[in-house]
Design an enzyme around this catalytic site. Structure first.
Site, short mmCIF file in Angstrom:
data_model
loop_
_atom_site.label_atom_id
_atom_site.label_comp_id
_atom_site.label_asym_id
_atom_site.label_seq_id
_atom_site.Cartn_x
_atom_site.Cartn_y
_atom_site.Cartn_z
N ASN A 1 0.87 -1.17 0.00
CA ASN A 1 0.00 0.00 0.00
C ASN A 1 0.91 1.23 0.00
O ASN A 1 1.48 1.58 1.03
CB ASN A 1 -0.89 -0.02 1.25
CG ASN A 1 -1.70 1.26 1.39
OD1 ASN A 1 -1.82 2.03 0.44
ND2 ASN A 1 -2.24 1.49 2.58
N LYS B 1 0.07 4.18 -0.30
CA LYS B 1 -0.66 5.34 0.22
C LYS B 1 -0.49 6.52 -0.74
O LYS B 1 -0.37 6.31 -1.94
CB LYS B 1 -0.18 5.70 1.64
CG LYS B 1 -0.12 4.50 2.57
CD LYS B 1 -0.01 4.92 4.01
CE LYS B 1 0.28 3.72 4.87
NZ LYS B 1 -0.08 3.94 6.26
N HIS C 1 -9.58 0.97 4.36
CA HIS C 1 -8.36 1.22 5.13
C HIS C 1 -8.69 2.19 6.27
O HIS C 1 -9.52 3.09 6.11
CB HIS C 1 -7.28 1.81 4.21
CG HIS C 1 -5.93 1.85 4.87
ND1 HIS C 1 -5.58 2.84 5.76
CD2 HIS C 1 -4.87 1.01 4.80
CE1 HIS C 1 -4.35 2.60 6.20
NE2 HIS C 1 -3.90 1.49 5.63
N GLU D 1 -7.24 4.68 7.32
CA GLU D 1 -7.04 6.10 7.00
C GLU D 1 -8.24 6.65 6.22
O GLU D 1 -8.48 7.85 6.22
CB GLU D 1 -5.72 6.28 6.22
CG GLU D 1 -4.53 6.09 7.14
CD GLU D 1 -3.22 5.75 6.45
OE1 GLU D 1 -3.13 5.85 5.22
OE2 GLU D 1 -2.27 5.37 7.18
N GLU E 1 -5.62 -5.18 10.51
CA GLU E 1 -4.70 -4.06 10.73
C GLU E 1 -5.11 -3.30 11.99
O GLU E 1 -5.96 -2.38 11.93
CB GLU E 1 -4.75 -3.10 9.54
CG GLU E 1 -4.30 -3.70 8.24
CD GLU E 1 -3.65 -2.65 7.34
OE1 GLU E 1 -2.48 -2.83 6.98
OE2 GLU E 1 -4.31 -1.65 7.02
N GLY F 1 1.92 2.40 11.17
CA GLY F 1 2.89 3.49 11.11
C GLY F 1 3.48 3.90 12.45
O GLY F 1 4.14 4.93 12.55
N SER G 1 3.05 -1.79 10.74
CA SER G 1 4.45 -1.66 11.17
C SER G 1 5.34 -2.87 10.85
O SER G 1 6.32 -3.11 11.55
CB SER G 1 4.53 -1.34 12.67
OG SER G 1 4.07 -0.02 12.89
N GLY H 1 2.71 -1.03 4.50
CA GLY H 1 2.57 0.40 4.20
C GLY H 1 3.94 1.01 3.94
O GLY H 1 4.53 0.82 2.87
N GLY H 2 4.46 1.71 4.93
CA GLY H 2 5.72 2.47 4.79
C GLY H 2 6.86 1.69 4.14
O GLY H 2 7.59 2.24 3.31
C1 PEP Z 1 -0.99 0.35 6.16
O1 PEP Z 1 -1.13 1.56 6.03
O2 PEP Z 1 -1.82 -0.44 5.67
C2 PEP Z 1 0.17 -0.17 6.89
C3 PEP Z 1 0.22 -1.44 7.17
O3 PEP Z 1 1.10 0.78 7.21
P1 PEP Z 1 2.52 0.55 7.92
O4 PEP Z 1 3.09 -0.74 7.36
O5 PEP Z 1 3.33 1.73 7.52
O6 PEP Z 1 2.26 0.44 9.38
#
Ligand code: PEP
Length: 236
Positions: A8, A10, A89, A91, A159, A165, A198, A218-219
């Site tokens: 993702n 984002k 998601h 967000e 999640e 994050g 994370s 994500g990141g």
């Molecule tokens: C996400 O936004 O779906 C996610 C898993 O982010 P991160 O891995 O950065 O925590």
């Protein structure tokens, strides 16, 4: 059963970054599928040349009604060979997306042959999993009501919002508890359940013993070498 690793991105990246993502075509995996979910605008810059890789999006419209200014429909993304859509998601839930909207998006995706990756998770570490159960039930009810073929693959991503994050991870035991709950609540569906929150190149192996069918990243998706390391580790 194959594992799945979903990126993702984002609202990150630019044309150069998404051109550079094409290096992932060189990944050699045995039994892992990779789904890359850029912002809509950058879909044309990822040229898939590897059978293990598919394109996904980070959101979809609830309907295919043309009077939907600013929305993107599943019919449109299919023109760009999109096979998956992240839906619900946290967000997006945080900016007002409701369970009902999410259920409509899931049905719209499935009706147009897009596999939904539905994000569910509690907001706080001590909140318990009732919210997860109700998020899953709303989707299940919509699938039943719309008589969607139950053999279609449906993906949930557990999640926990407090983990996204933040660098904070649940224990494998806690992940398994949530996954079991999702699988029993939606036992009539053909499910995969991912873990997201994370995950990094340093900690993914700690999470590997969990029941998760893969990860939603994500990141770390923005760091291509670390992303590759996770994919290859999951594929072992
Ligand atoms: C996400 O936004 O779906 C996610 C898993 O982010 P991160 O891995 O950065 O925590």
């Amino acid at each position: 059963m194959h594992k799945l690793v979903v990126a993702n991105y984002k609202m990150n990246g630019n044309v150069d970054f998404f051109r550079s993502v094409n290096v992932l075509n060189k990944l050699k995996v045995r039994d892992t599928k990779i789904v890359l979910c850029p912002p809509f605008l950058y879909l044309p810059f990822i040229k898939i040349k590897n059978k293990a890789i598919s394109l996904g999006v980070q959101n979809l419209s609830e309907t295919i009604n043309h009077k939907s200014t600013g929305e993107i429909s599943p019919i449109m993304v299919k023109e760009f060979k999109v096979k998956y859509a992240i839906i619900g998601h946290s967000e997006r839930r945080a900016i007002g997306e409701t369970d009902e909207m999410i259920a409509n998006k899931v049905v719209n995706a499935l009706n147009h042959d897009i596999t939904p990756i539905i994000c569910v998770g509690e907001n706080n570490a001590n909140e318990g999993l009732n919210v997860v159960k109700s998020q899953v039930k709303v989707v299940l009810k919509a699938i039943d009501k719309n008589k969607i073929d139950k053999s279609r693959e449906i993906i949930f991503a557990y999640e926990p919002v407090w983990s996204i994050g933040t660098g904070k991870l649940p224990t494998v035991k806690d992940i398994d508890k949530a996954i079991k709950l999702i699988k029993t609540t939606a036992k009539t569906l053909n499910l995969k359940v991912l873990y997201g929150g994370s995950v990094s190149g340093d900690n993914y192996s700690e999470l590997m013993p969990s029941m998760a069918d893969g990860f939603l990243l994500g990141g770390v998706s923005l760091k291509l070498d670390e992303f590759k390391k996770i994919v290859l580790g999951v594929d072992k």
